[in-house]
Design a protein around this motif. Sequence first.
Motif, short mmCIF file in Angstrom:
data_model
loop_
_atom_site.label_atom_id
_atom_site.label_comp_id
_atom_site.label_asym_id
_atom_site.label_seq_id
_atom_site.Cartn_x
_atom_site.Cartn_y
_atom_site.Cartn_z
N VAL A 5 4.19 0.88 -8.75
CA VAL A 5 4.00 -0.42 -9.37
C VAL A 5 3.81 -0.17 -10.85
CG1 VAL A 5 2.58 -2.49 -9.47
CG2 VAL A 5 2.93 -1.32 -7.28
N PHE A 6 4.73 -0.62 -11.64
CA PHE A 6 4.66 -0.38 -13.07
C PHE A 6 3.46 -1.09 -13.67
CE2 PHE A 6 8.94 0.27 -11.71
CZ PHE A 6 9.33 1.40 -12.38
N SER A 7 2.92 -0.50 -14.72
CA SER A 7 1.75 -1.07 -15.38
C SER A 7 2.18 -1.96 -16.54
CB SER A 7 0.83 0.05 -15.87
OG SER A 7 0.36 0.80 -14.79
N GLU A 8 3.01 -2.93 -16.21
CA GLU A 8 3.47 -3.92 -17.18
C GLU A 8 3.98 -3.27 -18.46
OE1 GLU A 8 0.44 -6.87 -17.66
OE2 GLU A 8 0.32 -7.21 -15.51
N ASN A 9 4.69 -2.14 -18.31
CA ASN A 9 5.27 -1.41 -19.44
C ASN A 9 4.22 -1.05 -20.50
OD1 ASN A 9 7.55 -0.16 -20.39
ND2 ASN A 9 8.13 -1.87 -21.68
N ASP A 10 3.02 -0.75 -20.04
CA ASP A 10 1.92 -0.39 -20.94
C ASP A 10 2.07 1.07 -21.36
OD1 ASP A 10 -0.51 0.27 -22.13
OD2 ASP A 10 -1.67 -0.95 -20.75
N PRO A 11 2.22 1.32 -22.65
CA PRO A 11 2.39 2.70 -23.11
C PRO A 11 1.13 3.56 -23.03
CG PRO A 11 2.29 1.24 -24.99
CD PRO A 11 2.29 0.37 -23.75
N HIS A 12 0.01 2.96 -22.64
CA HIS A 12 -1.26 3.70 -22.60
C HIS A 12 -1.91 3.72 -21.22
CE1 HIS A 12 -0.88 3.91 -26.89
NE2 HIS A 12 -0.74 2.61 -26.94
N ARG A 13 -1.16 3.31 -20.19
CA ARG A 13 -1.72 3.28 -18.84
C ARG A 13 -0.72 3.88 -17.86
NH1 ARG A 13 -5.98 0.95 -16.71
NH2 ARG A 13 -6.38 -0.28 -18.58
N ALA A 14 -1.24 4.70 -16.94
CA ALA A 14 -0.40 5.31 -15.90
C ALA A 14 0.05 4.23 -14.92
CB ALA A 14 -1.18 6.38 -15.15
N PRO A 15 1.20 4.45 -14.27
CA PRO A 15 1.64 3.49 -13.26
C PRO A 15 0.72 3.53 -12.04
CG PRO A 15 3.02 5.43 -13.21
CD PRO A 15 2.12 5.58 -14.40
N GLU A 16 0.70 2.43 -11.32
CA GLU A 16 -0.03 2.37 -10.06
C GLU A 16 0.88 2.97 -8.99
OE1 GLU A 16 -3.11 1.26 -9.62
OE2 GLU A 16 -3.42 0.38 -11.61
N ILE A 17 0.37 3.87 -8.20
CA ILE A 17 1.15 4.56 -7.17
C ILE A 17 0.46 4.36 -5.83
CG2 ILE A 17 1.99 6.81 -6.37
CD1 ILE A 17 3.16 6.08 -9.06
N ASP A 18 1.25 4.06 -4.81
CA ASP A 18 0.70 4.00 -3.45
C ASP A 18 1.63 4.80 -2.56
OD1 ASP A 18 -0.34 3.50 -0.97
OD2 ASP A 18 -0.25 1.32 -1.15
N ASN A 19 1.14 5.89 -2.02
CA ASN A 19 1.97 6.76 -1.18
C ASN A 19 1.75 6.52 0.30
OD1 ASN A 19 -0.47 7.95 -0.64
ND2 ASN A 19 -0.03 9.86 -1.69
N GLY A 20 1.11 5.43 0.64
CA GLY A 20 0.82 5.14 2.03
C GLY A 20 -0.50 5.72 2.49
N PHE A 21 -1.06 6.60 1.70
CA PHE A 21 -2.35 7.22 2.02
C PHE A 21 -3.40 6.89 0.97
CE2 PHE A 21 0.93 9.96 3.83
CZ PHE A 21 0.56 9.94 5.17
N GLY A 22 -3.05 5.99 0.08
CA GLY A 22 -3.93 5.65 -1.02
C GLY A 22 -3.31 6.05 -2.34
N GLN A 23 -4.07 5.93 -3.39
CA GLN A 23 -3.57 6.23 -4.72
C GLN A 23 -4.10 7.56 -5.23
OE1 GLN A 23 -4.68 2.99 -7.28
NE2 GLN A 23 -2.79 1.91 -6.83
N PRO A 24 -3.28 8.27 -6.04
CA PRO A 24 -3.81 9.46 -6.69
C PRO A 24 -4.90 9.04 -7.68
CG PRO A 24 -1.47 9.11 -7.23
CD PRO A 24 -1.90 8.01 -6.33
N GLU A 25 -5.77 9.97 -8.00
CA GLU A 25 -6.89 9.67 -8.91
C GLU A 25 -6.43 9.18 -10.27
OE1 GLU A 25 -10.00 12.56 -9.18
OE2 GLU A 25 -9.75 13.12 -7.08
N TRP A 26 -5.27 9.61 -10.72
CA TRP A 26 -4.80 9.26 -12.06
C TRP A 26 -4.12 7.90 -12.13
CZ3 TRP A 26 0.33 8.42 -11.79
CH2 TRP A 26 1.06 9.10 -10.80
N ALA A 27 -3.76 7.31 -11.02
CA ALA A 27 -2.99 6.06 -11.00
C ALA A 27 -3.73 4.94 -11.73
CB ALA A 27 -2.69 5.64 -9.57
N GLY A 28 -3.04 4.28 -12.63
CA GLY A 28 -3.59 3.14 -13.35
C GLY A 28 -4.55 3.48 -14.48
#
Length: 105
Positions: A5-28
């Motif tokens: 899930v893209f972070s609204e093209n924010d150049p200072h925020r990581a994308p939101e990721i969901d791998n089916g097991f939750g999100q990595p710590e860095w997401a968002g």
Amino acid sequence: MSTVVFSENDPHRAPEIDNGFGQPEWAGKTEAELSKYDIAQMCMYAEEEGERLGWNGVGRDETPEEYAGEPFHSDYLGGRPHKIWAEAVQKGIRGRMAWQEERGS
């Protein structure tokens, strides 16, 4: 397989990721919120997932834009995750094409 899930093209925020097991710590997270561990994990994700999507997309006769997209803004972390992702997608494409050529398909 991951859902990005893209972070609204924010150049200072990581994308939101969901791998089916939750999100990595860095997401968002913003650049300021990241630890060195987060950055290493993000780069590993970009390399592994980008290559996987490149490989699988060739098998479905899709263009790179259709199957890989670009989850990392080109300015995020100086463009490092963006570059790793793009190179990994191309590596997956080349690998799949070579594999198909070897098999004669």
